[in-house]
Scaffold this active site. Structure first.
Site, PDB file in Angstrom:
ATOM      1  N   CYS A 288      79.682  62.816  -0.357  1.00  0.00           N
ATOM      2  CA  CYS A 288      80.153  63.843   0.574  1.00  0.00           C
ATOM      3  C   CYS A 288      81.616  64.173   0.294  1.00  0.00           C
ATOM      4  O   CYS A 288      82.516  63.398   0.627  1.00  0.00           O
ATOM      5  CB  CYS A 288      79.995  63.379   2.019  1.00  0.00           C
ATOM      6  SG  CYS A 288      80.578  64.631   3.191  1.00  0.00           S
TER       7      CYS A 288
ATOM      8  N   CYS B 123      83.966  64.417   3.445  1.00  0.00           N
ATOM      9  CA  CYS B 123      84.343  63.107   3.986  1.00  0.00           C
ATOM     10  C   CYS B 123      85.329  62.405   3.058  1.00  0.00           C
ATOM     11  O   CYS B 123      86.297  61.799   3.520  1.00  0.00           O
ATOM     12  CB  CYS B 123      83.110  62.240   4.230  1.00  0.00           C
ATOM     13  SG  CYS B 123      82.057  62.854   5.576  1.00  0.00           S
TER      14      CYS B 123
END
Length: 179
Positions: free
Chosen positions: A134, A137
């Site tokens: 991700c 993130c």
């Protein structure tokens, strides 16, 4: 099963992983990190890699180095990032800015009080995000770590631990399937 058993099961084509595993789990092989941080990152990474024998071996390797609260923080980092990585990767990959403006509506209370030092939890969250892929993130946790004056070499060490732990999980699963 301990880490030596895991390493012994790795096929010859993965011998670099044996060497890298010993390296990244040591303080000298993880520059910028203290032993507690190495343990929290490694355990969270093993959980995120979803290979139970490796998770057990990594936890055993660090037995006695973490308090129950710190061990639960490693588990919490893997759990909460398992959710967040999917959601925020969706937001990023859909490519419609409208989703980024919407409230996520997901509880993330553990991030405020994870049971370990905030920086340690951020490092573990970054490692899990690297495994789960991700970008949003990763970017968020890296920025937070830099705001807390964590050196780039420490952040890189967390990513290296995640990379090696995940690669060992994959190679170990392949070796078990072939046996």
């Amino acid at each position: 099963m301990n880490l030596n058993d895991i390493k012994a099961q790795l096929p010859d084509y993965a011998k670099d992983l044996r060497l890298n595993l010993d390296s990244v789990l040591s303080e000298s092989g993880a520059p910028g990190l203290n032993p507690k941080q190495v343990a929290i990152i490694a355990i969270a990474s093993a959980i995120a890699s979803r290979h139970a024998p490796l998770t057990t071996a990594v936890r055993s390797h660090f037995d006695g180095q973490l308090s129950d609260a710190e061990l639960n923080a490693a588990r919490a980092a893997a759990a909460i990032m398992g959710m967040n990585n999917i959601y925020y990767r969706f937001v990023h990959l859909v490519g419609d800015d409208e989703y980024a403006k919407l409230r996520a509506g997901l509880r993330m209370n553990v991030m405020a009080n994870p049971g370990c030092e905030k920086v340690d939890f951020e490092l573990a969250s970054l490692a899990v995000s690297a495994i789960k892929g991700c970008g949003m993130c990763l970017e968020s946790h890296e920025k937070t770590l830099r705001k807390h004056d964590v050196a780039p070499v420490a952040i890189q060490s967390a990513a290296r631990i995640a990379a090696v732990i995940h690669a060992v999980a994959v190679a170990s699963e392949q070796a078990q399937a072939a046996a």
